[in-house]
Design a protein around this motif. Structure first.
Motif, PDB file in Angstrom:
ATOM      1  N   THR A  72       0.794  -1.222   0.000  1.00  0.00           N
ATOM      2  CA  THR A  72       0.000   0.000   0.000  1.00  0.00           C
ATOM      3  C   THR A  72       0.832   1.279   0.000  1.00  0.00           C
ATOM      4  O   THR A  72       0.444   2.282  -0.595  1.00  0.00           O
ATOM      5  CB  THR A  72      -0.992  -0.003   1.190  1.00  0.00           C
ATOM      6  N   ASP A  73       1.998   1.252   0.668  1.00  0.00           N
ATOM      7  CA  ASP A  73       2.785   2.483   0.768  1.00  0.00           C
ATOM      8  C   ASP A  73       3.587   2.796  -0.485  1.00  0.00           C
ATOM      9  O   ASP A  73       4.333   3.788  -0.504  1.00  0.00           O
ATOM     10  CB  ASP A  73       3.715   2.430   1.989  1.00  0.00           C
ATOM     11  N   GLY A  99       2.065   3.874  -2.848  1.00  0.00           N
ATOM     12  CA  GLY A  99       1.306   5.036  -3.294  1.00  0.00           C
ATOM     13  C   GLY A  99       1.506   6.269  -2.441  1.00  0.00           C
ATOM     14  O   GLY A  99       0.543   6.997  -2.192  1.00  0.00           O
ATOM     15  N   THR A 100       2.718   6.541  -1.990  1.00  0.00           N
ATOM     16  CA  THR A 100       2.984   7.775  -1.247  1.00  0.00           C
ATOM     17  C   THR A 100       3.537   8.830  -2.189  1.00  0.00           C
ATOM     18  O   THR A 100       4.354   8.541  -3.070  1.00  0.00           O
ATOM     19  CB  THR A 100       3.979   7.538  -0.096  1.00  0.00           C
ATOM     20  N   SER A 102      -8.731   9.717  -1.544  1.00  0.00           N
ATOM     21  CA  SER A 102      -7.549   8.970  -1.119  1.00  0.00           C
ATOM     22  C   SER A 102      -6.285   9.544  -1.741  1.00  0.00           C
ATOM     23  O   SER A 102      -6.164   9.617  -2.962  1.00  0.00           O
ATOM     24  CB  SER A 102      -7.697   7.495  -1.516  1.00  0.00           C
ATOM     25  N   HIS A 133      -3.134   8.258  -1.487  1.00  0.00           N
ATOM     26  CA  HIS A 133      -2.353   7.186  -2.110  1.00  0.00           C
ATOM     27  C   HIS A 133      -2.919   6.857  -3.493  1.00  0.00           C
ATOM     28  O   HIS A 133      -2.164   6.633  -4.447  1.00  0.00           O
ATOM     29  CB  HIS A 133      -2.380   5.927  -1.238  1.00  0.00           C
ATOM     30  N   ARG A 154      -5.857   0.290  -0.147  1.00  0.00           N
ATOM     31  CA  ARG A 154      -6.229   1.294   0.854  1.00  0.00           C
ATOM     32  C   ARG A 154      -7.550   0.943   1.545  1.00  0.00           C
ATOM     33  O   ARG A 154      -7.763   1.297   2.700  1.00  0.00           O
ATOM     34  CB  ARG A 154      -6.344   2.680   0.195  1.00  0.00           C
TER      35      ARG A 154
END
Length: 233
Positions: free
Chosen positions: A48-49, A51-52, A142, A144, A177
């Motif tokens: 998931t991260d 998408g930072t 969202s 991300h 997310r």
């Protein structure tokens, strides 16, 4: 109506319809996703991260600076030309992702939607306008998803034949997310389409300067390497 405006209106309409369609199911879909088997949840936590915004912005910004300097100082015409294309490519990603970051954070600040973490207390549709400075009220849209929407959206504009692959990549991070309990499905849909919009608008901007893209006969930005001279009669 000009092409950028008409494209923006179509994307806005698509985003609005998708968000409205998902809103009634946000709560049950969010709770169901978080209740998936532990292995699936753990996998989504690992990816998931990606998408930072931070690594995308700092990475593309660094490449812009380095490639531009090498372009200016190089004595080799061929190398200088490659660096010129390199810094423009990195700049395209930087402007696309940076624009998405600005828009999404402004939207979070204004809308102030409570995250799924507060579902039991507030439900899925609680809004607290201008409370977005508090992380727990930054669910919509969202961030991300906007980041990967802009990142993979930029790639899809540059390599149209691989758009399905890039769309699947963005969707996978977006759905993660929901699984990790950070966002509702409608937050993700809005973020992904916002990112795609910034990629498209930046492509229009670059095409006007004849950087990386050209406008085709319909006024749509196409990568310059996809244009071929028509065969002579």
């Amino acid at each position: 109506m000009n092409r950028p405006l008409s494209s923006s209106l179509w994307l806005l309409l698509a985003a609005a319809l998708l968000v409205v369609a998902l809103l009634p199911f946000d709560g049950i879909l969010s709770q169901s996703a978080q209740a998936l088997p532990g292995g699936i949840v753990a996998f989504n936590k690992r990816i998931t991260d990606f998408g930072t915004f931070a690594w995308m912005i700092y990475g593309s910004g660094s490449i812009v600076i380095i490639a531009y300097i090498l372009h200016r100082v190089s004595r080799s015409e061929g190398f200088s030309s490659k660096m010129k294309t390199g810094w423009r490519l990195a700049l395209y990603f930087l402007v696309t992702i940076g624009s998405a970051s600005i828009v999404v954070h402004l939207a979070k600040l204004v809308i102030g939607r409570a995250r799924p973490e507060l579902f039991a207390e507030y439900g899925a549709h609680s809004l607290s306008f201008f409370s977005g400075h508090d992380w727990i009220f930054q669910s919509f849209p969202s961030g991300h998803s906007a980041a990967v929407g802009s990142f993979f959206g930029a790639f899809s504009m540059l390599a149209p034949r691989l758009r399905i692959v890039f769309a699947l990549g963005a969707l996978a991070i977006g759905l993660s997310r929901v699984v990790v309990g950070a966002h509702y499905p409608s937050d993700v849909a809005a973020g992904l389409l916002l990112g795609l919009w910034t990629a498209l608008m930046t492509a229009f901007l670059f095409a006007r300067r004849n950087w990386l893209f050209q406008l085709d006969e319909t006024g749509w930005p196409r990568p310059k390497n996809s244009f071929h001279p028509a065969p002579s009669a």
